[in-house]
Design a protein around this motif. Structure first.
Motif, mmCIF file in Angstrom:
data_model
loop_
_atom_site.group_PDB
_atom_site.id
_atom_site.type_symbol
_atom_site.label_atom_id
_atom_site.label_comp_id
_atom_site.label_asym_id
_atom_site.label_seq_id
_atom_site.Cartn_x
_atom_site.Cartn_y
_atom_site.Cartn_z
ATOM 1 N N GLY A 24 0.823 -1.202 0.000
ATOM 2 C CA GLY A 24 0.000 0.000 0.000
ATOM 3 C C GLY A 24 0.855 1.248 0.000
ATOM 4 N N ARG A 25 0.259 2.334 -0.435
ATOM 5 C CA ARG A 25 0.906 3.644 -0.440
ATOM 6 C C ARG A 25 -0.175 4.695 -0.250
ATOM 7 N NH1 ARG A 25 4.916 1.962 0.818
ATOM 8 N NH2 ARG A 25 6.841 1.783 -0.314
ATOM 9 N N ALA A 26 0.180 5.762 0.462
ATOM 10 C CA ALA A 26 -0.750 6.867 0.648
ATOM 11 C C ALA A 26 0.034 8.154 0.852
ATOM 12 C CB ALA A 26 -1.663 6.613 1.847
ATOM 13 N N THR A 27 -0.652 9.259 0.632
ATOM 14 C CA THR A 27 -0.044 10.575 0.813
ATOM 15 C C THR A 27 -0.907 11.379 1.774
ATOM 16 O OG1 THR A 27 -1.267 11.505 -1.053
ATOM 17 C CG2 THR A 27 0.907 10.571 -1.529
ATOM 18 N N GLU A 58 -2.422 2.970 5.879
ATOM 19 C CA GLU A 58 -2.434 3.855 4.706
ATOM 20 C C GLU A 58 -3.512 4.933 4.832
ATOM 21 O OE1 GLU A 58 0.102 3.790 2.896
ATOM 22 O OE2 GLU A 58 0.844 1.799 3.390
ATOM 23 N N THR A 59 -4.651 4.595 5.424
ATOM 24 C CA THR A 59 -5.707 5.596 5.624
ATOM 25 C C THR A 59 -5.223 6.695 6.565
ATOM 26 O OG1 THR A 59 -7.428 3.935 5.248
ATOM 27 C CG2 THR A 59 -8.085 5.945 6.403
ATOM 28 N N LEU A 60 -4.508 6.314 7.605
ATOM 29 C CA LEU A 60 -3.989 7.316 8.535
ATOM 30 C C LEU A 60 -2.951 8.215 7.866
ATOM 31 C CD1 LEU A 60 -3.887 5.150 11.754
ATOM 32 C CD2 LEU A 60 -5.411 7.070 11.275
ATOM 33 N N HIS A 61 -2.176 7.674 6.922
ATOM 34 C CA HIS A 61 -1.287 8.539 6.132
ATOM 35 C C HIS A 61 -2.113 9.581 5.387
ATOM 36 C CE1 HIS A 61 2.604 6.869 6.844
ATOM 37 N NE2 HIS A 61 2.412 5.729 6.195
ATOM 38 N N MET A 62 -3.283 9.201 4.886
ATOM 39 C CA MET A 62 -4.126 10.142 4.150
ATOM 40 C C MET A 62 -4.636 11.258 5.061
ATOM 41 S SD MET A 62 -6.129 7.807 1.324
ATOM 42 C CE MET A 62 -6.924 6.689 2.449
ATOM 43 N N PHE A 63 -4.659 11.012 6.374
ATOM 44 C CA PHE A 63 -5.015 12.047 7.345
ATOM 45 C C PHE A 63 -3.789 12.844 7.790
ATOM 46 C CE2 PHE A 63 -8.845 9.437 7.956
ATOM 47 C CZ PHE A 63 -9.805 10.421 7.947
#
Length: 155
Positions: A24-27, A58-63
């Motif tokens: 996974g990856r997120a920003t 990954e969801t927390l990275h989006m936050f």
């Protein structure tokens, strides 16, 4: 959520480009992706927990929450090779199964919990009660035990 494999281009030590598996990856600007293909192959409780940990991470990275370096929590960075080593295939063979210590917990440490609370605004006790219900239903025993201990502190 993606059902196929995900890859990133990484520069190797010789300056060449190699394809590297990612789960996974997120920003921090709200974009993210995870693959569940490896987890669907053998939907055990262990694999489901790894999949959920990845989705939460990954969801927390989006936050806007970055990797945790203070405590063992869901926001710890994990190398994809370590993570893949924890995924058990259908035959239960061919994949090294290390100790459960490699699987990050599903919960947040106090620092990251406060960061998420600042962003989302929620009641921690209610959040823990809801997570306890989910972890109990899914058979995540170590998370269930951890949440019960935290909820006991509210009494």
């Amino acid at each position: 959520v993606n059902f196929g494999d995900l890859y990133e281009d990484h520069e190797d030590i010789d300056g060449g480009i190699e394809k590297v598996d990612v789960i996974g990856r997120a920003t921090g600007d709200g974009g993210g992706v995870i693959t569940i293909s490896r987890f669907l192959e053998n939907p055990t409780t262990r694999n489901l927990q790894i999949c959920m940990n990845t989705a939460v991470h990954e969801t927390l990275h989006m936050f806007g929450i970055d990797h945790c370096v203070y405590y063992k929590c869901v926001m710890n960075a994990m190398d994809v090779e370590d993570l893949e080593a924890t995924i058990v295939n259908k035959q239960g063979t061919g994949v090294k199964r290390p100790s459960d210590d490699l699987i990050t917990p599903l919960h947040l440490c106090p620092i990251d919990l406060r960061k998420l609370e600042d962003v989302c605004g929620f009641d921690v006790k209610i959040r823990y009660e809801n997570l306890l219900r989910v972890c109990t239903e899914l058979g995540f025993d170590s998370e269930k035990d951890w949440l019960q201990k935290r909820l006991h502190c509210f009494k």
